[in-house]
Design a protein around this motif. Structure first.
Motif, mmCIF file in Angstrom:
data_model
loop_
_atom_site.group_PDB
_atom_site.id
_atom_site.type_symbol
_atom_site.label_atom_id
_atom_site.label_comp_id
_atom_site.label_asym_id
_atom_site.label_seq_id
_atom_site.Cartn_x
_atom_site.Cartn_y
_atom_site.Cartn_z
ATOM 1 N N ARG A 1 -3.679 -23.621 11.349
ATOM 2 C CA ARG A 1 -2.685 -23.802 10.300
ATOM 3 C C ARG A 1 -2.982 -22.831 9.166
ATOM 4 N N THR A 2 -2.079 -21.926 8.927
ATOM 5 C CA THR A 2 -2.243 -20.964 7.847
ATOM 6 C C THR A 2 -2.065 -21.668 6.498
ATOM 7 N N ARG A 3 -3.062 -21.508 5.635
ATOM 8 C CA ARG A 3 -2.993 -22.118 4.309
ATOM 9 C C ARG A 3 -2.040 -21.334 3.410
ATOM 10 N N VAL A 4 -1.515 -21.998 2.381
ATOM 11 C CA VAL A 4 -0.517 -21.394 1.506
ATOM 12 C C VAL A 4 -0.944 -21.533 0.047
ATOM 13 N N LYS A 5 -0.892 -20.412 -0.667
ATOM 14 C CA LYS A 5 -1.106 -20.420 -2.115
ATOM 15 C C LYS A 5 0.165 -19.895 -2.787
#
Length: 210
Positions: free
Chosen positions: A4-8
């Protein structure tokens, strides 16, 4: 199980934007302490924003060639979870504040990921942005695969020119640990568009699934 690609969501200046990003599933919110940036925020504003964030959403404080006292003041007052350095800061400076940090690397002129990893061995990750050396983030310039060489030993955060319409492809192409967006989800500098934020996070998930 897929990654799961993290998001900022970066360049946040308003409490309601931070809360909306968190509700949509953002893992982190970034606040900018670079006076020349149209997304710069004051310490008092950052303290209020920090206090509004729900549990497990990190606050990241962004600097670019700030002096030690300025960074220390933000660390003391705001208590960010992570620091992000976009200038010419060396590892000794970045580690001086007792917090984990991310080091941004400009990709427009070509980036040796192995060399960047060696220069900042204790960094939590490298943020690869599309702008040129010495330029500020949030410019909307994308990273091209040909700009990167070598292998990073650190987690990579992809930034620069990302938006709801292209982030799924970027996730599939680069497979970063995380993505970082600012101008791509705005209605104006520092003002996040709720629909774009929600769409961006949804599209990151599509990129992971595909």
């Amino acid at each position: 199980m897929s990654h799961r690609t993290r998001v900022k969501i970066c360049g946040v200046t308003r409490r309601e934007d931070a809360l909306h990003a968190a509700r949509c599933g953002a893992d982190a919110v970034g606040v900018v302490f670079v006076p020349a940036s149209p997304r710069a925020i004051g310490v008092d504003e950052a303290v209020a924003l920090r206090g509004a964030l729900p549990p497990f959403v990190q606050l990241v404080a962004l600097f670019m060639d700030s002096d030690r006292d300025a960074v220390s003041a933000v660390c003391e007052r705001v208590a960010p979870d992570l620091l992000q350095f976009h200038g010419s800061e060396d590892a000794a400076f970045c580690t001086a504040f007792g917090l984990r940090y991310i080091k941004a690397v400009a990709a427009a002129d070509g980036t040796d990921l192995e060399a960047a990893s060696r220069a900042h061995p204790s960094a939590a990750g490298l943020l690869i942005d599309g702008h040129g050396t010495g330029e500020m983030g949030g410019s909307g310039q994308r990273v091209t695969p040909g700009a990167l060489s070598g292998a990073s030993t650190l987690p990579l955060v992809l930034a620069g020119g990302l938006a709801p319409g292209n982030v799924a492809d970027a996730v599939r192409q680069f497979r970063p640990w995380a993505v970082d967006v600012s101008s791509g989800v705005e209605s104006a500098p520092g003002e996040k568009d709720p629909r774009k934020v929600a769409a961006f996070i949804e599209e990151v998930g599509k990129g992971d699934d595909q």
